[in-house]
Design an enzyme around this catalytic site. Structure first.
Site, PDB file in Angstrom:
ATOM      1  N   GLN A   4      -3.807   4.823  -0.884  1.00 52.76           N
ATOM      2  CA  GLN A   4      -5.054   5.807  -0.631  1.00 52.76           C
ATOM      3  C   GLN A   4      -4.921   7.064  -1.913  1.00 52.76           C
ATOM      4  OE1 GLN A   4      -7.793   5.237   0.957  1.00 52.76           O
ATOM      5  NE2 GLN A   4      -8.780   7.231   0.560  1.00 52.76           N
ATOM      6  N   ASP A  54      -8.111  -2.998  -4.161  1.00 49.43           N
ATOM      7  CA  ASP A  54      -8.968  -1.866  -4.713  1.00 49.43           C
ATOM      8  C   ASP A  54      -9.622  -2.173  -6.262  1.00 49.43           C
ATOM      9  OD1 ASP A  54      -9.478   0.540  -3.199  1.00 49.43           O
ATOM     10  OD2 ASP A  54      -7.317   1.142  -3.577  1.00 49.43           O
ATOM     11  N   LYS A  56     -10.633   2.174   7.363  1.00 49.19           N
ATOM     12  CA  LYS A  56     -10.239   0.782   6.832  1.00 49.19           C
ATOM     13  C   LYS A  56      -9.323   0.056   7.717  1.00 49.19           C
ATOM     14  CE  LYS A  56     -10.588   2.787   2.414  1.00 49.19           C
ATOM     15  NZ  LYS A  56      -9.767   3.405   1.310  1.00 49.19           N
TER      16      LYS A  56
HETATM   17  N1  GUN Z   1      -9.885   7.560  -2.526  1.00 49.77           N
HETATM   18  C1  GUN Z   1     -11.297   7.703  -2.559  1.00 49.77           C
HETATM   19  N2  GUN Z   1     -11.686   6.538  -2.705  1.00 49.77           N
HETATM   20  C2  GUN Z   1     -10.801   5.400  -2.668  1.00 49.77           C
HETATM   21  C3  GUN Z   1     -10.813   4.292  -2.998  1.00 49.77           C
HETATM   22  O1  GUN Z   1     -11.590   3.361  -2.851  1.00 49.77           O
HETATM   23  N3  GUN Z   1      -9.509   3.758  -3.030  1.00 49.77           N
HETATM   24  C4  GUN Z   1      -8.352   4.330  -2.869  1.00 49.77           C
HETATM   25  N4  GUN Z   1      -7.122   3.818  -2.758  1.00 49.77           N
HETATM   26  N5  GUN Z   1      -8.284   5.629  -2.544  1.00 49.77           N
HETATM   27  C5  GUN Z   1      -9.531   6.419  -2.844  1.00 49.77           C
END
Ligand code: GUN
Length: 283
Positions: free
Chosen positions: A97, A120, A53
């Protein structure tokens, strides 16, 4: 008759588009979107996701800050950190996350993120907005899935769509998005009886259960569009929830794993970060 929906190529073009938008913003207002990603603990998969990311943000010309915290961090400290970032005018997107360590309440943490910095799209107000058709931030993976479906040019209106999986991150929001586009939506899950007969009626299948090769070719209606959200490791190899090699000969369009939905999630996250930036700039 099948066509592979190449998530890598589609994501690349979205990321280039985002970069162009960011370049224009930089030139016009001298500012670029800034995403802050918080990772608590040392889960290896999460570490590789957050690094991807961060790289994507930087490549798109955005600012990115990765805050890596020890898993001994208290929930209170995390909430205070989020509140600080909520108030920081130099921060436009906040992503925590998941999964979080067991001593933290993920819902409480997500609720603490300002809704207009919630890149998100997990905040209850963004989820509510999705369900009542109000503008809001869409969760990245479902948004990427919809972009892939739109790329086929196939109208969704009136189609039978089967979503396998009912997670808050993928299954439920993707079902809401398909419904918004007038598909007839069924959600199947681990307690569903006779998944095969539901699958065989589906013009669109979104498989998001997390079980390797659970959807086999004999379950797919000929000509269906198949989106595979699964990321499963089998003997060190990444495979989806769909038996791709056999299913590709039955489906009209299908996404591979890897190189399908995965890259689209990051591309959608970048789009969300720009959207958050623009809405905050208007305020
Ligand atoms: N863990 C797995 N997928 C995601 C996501 O799309 N966002 C976040 N914040 N954590 C994750």
């Amino acid at each position: 008759m099948n066509q592979i929906i190449n998530g890598k190529t589609l994501a690349k073009s979205i990321r280039e588009e985002v970069k162009k938008r960011v370049d224009v913003l930089k030139e016009q207002i001298g500012k670029v979107p800034h995403l802050v990603v918080i990772l608590v603990g040392e889960d290896p998969a999460s570490q590789s996701y957050v690094k991807a990311k961060e790289r994507a943000c930087l490549t798109a010309g955005m600012k990115s800050t990765l805050l890596q915290k020890d898993d001994t961090m208290t929930e209170e400290d995390l909430l205070n950190l989020i509140k600080q970032l909520n108030d920081d005018v130099d921060v436009h997107g906040i992503l925590v996350q998941l999964p979080l360590p067991n001593h933290m309440d993920a819902n409480l943490v997500i609720n603490t993120i300002r809704k207009d910095k919630d890149v998100d799209g997990f905040h209850p107000l963004n989820i509510a907005a999705l369900h009542i058709g109000e503008p809001g931030i869409l969760p990245a993976t479902p948004k990427g899935i919809m972009t892939m479906l739109h790329s086929t040019g196939i109208p969704l209106k009136g189609k039978n769509a089967l979503v396998i999986g009912r997670s808050n991150i993928v299954g439920k929001p993707v079902a809401a998005l398909l419904l918004k586009e007038h598909a007839t939506v069924t959600i199947a899950h681990s307690r569903t009886v006779d998944l095969k007969s539901l699958c065989l009626q589906a013009d669109i299948v979104v498989a998001a259960v997390g079980r390797a090769h659970m959807v086999t070719a004999d379950m797919i209606k000929p000509g269906a569009v198949v989106i595979d959200v699964g990321v499963n490791r089998v003997n060190g190899k990444l495979v989806g929830d769909v038996d791709f090699d056999a299913a590709k000969d039955v489906a009209s369009y299908i996404t591979p794993v890897p190189g399908g939905v995965g890259p689209m999630t990051i591309a959608s996250l970048l789009q969300n970060t720009v959207e958050c930036f623009l809405s905050l700039e208007k305020k």
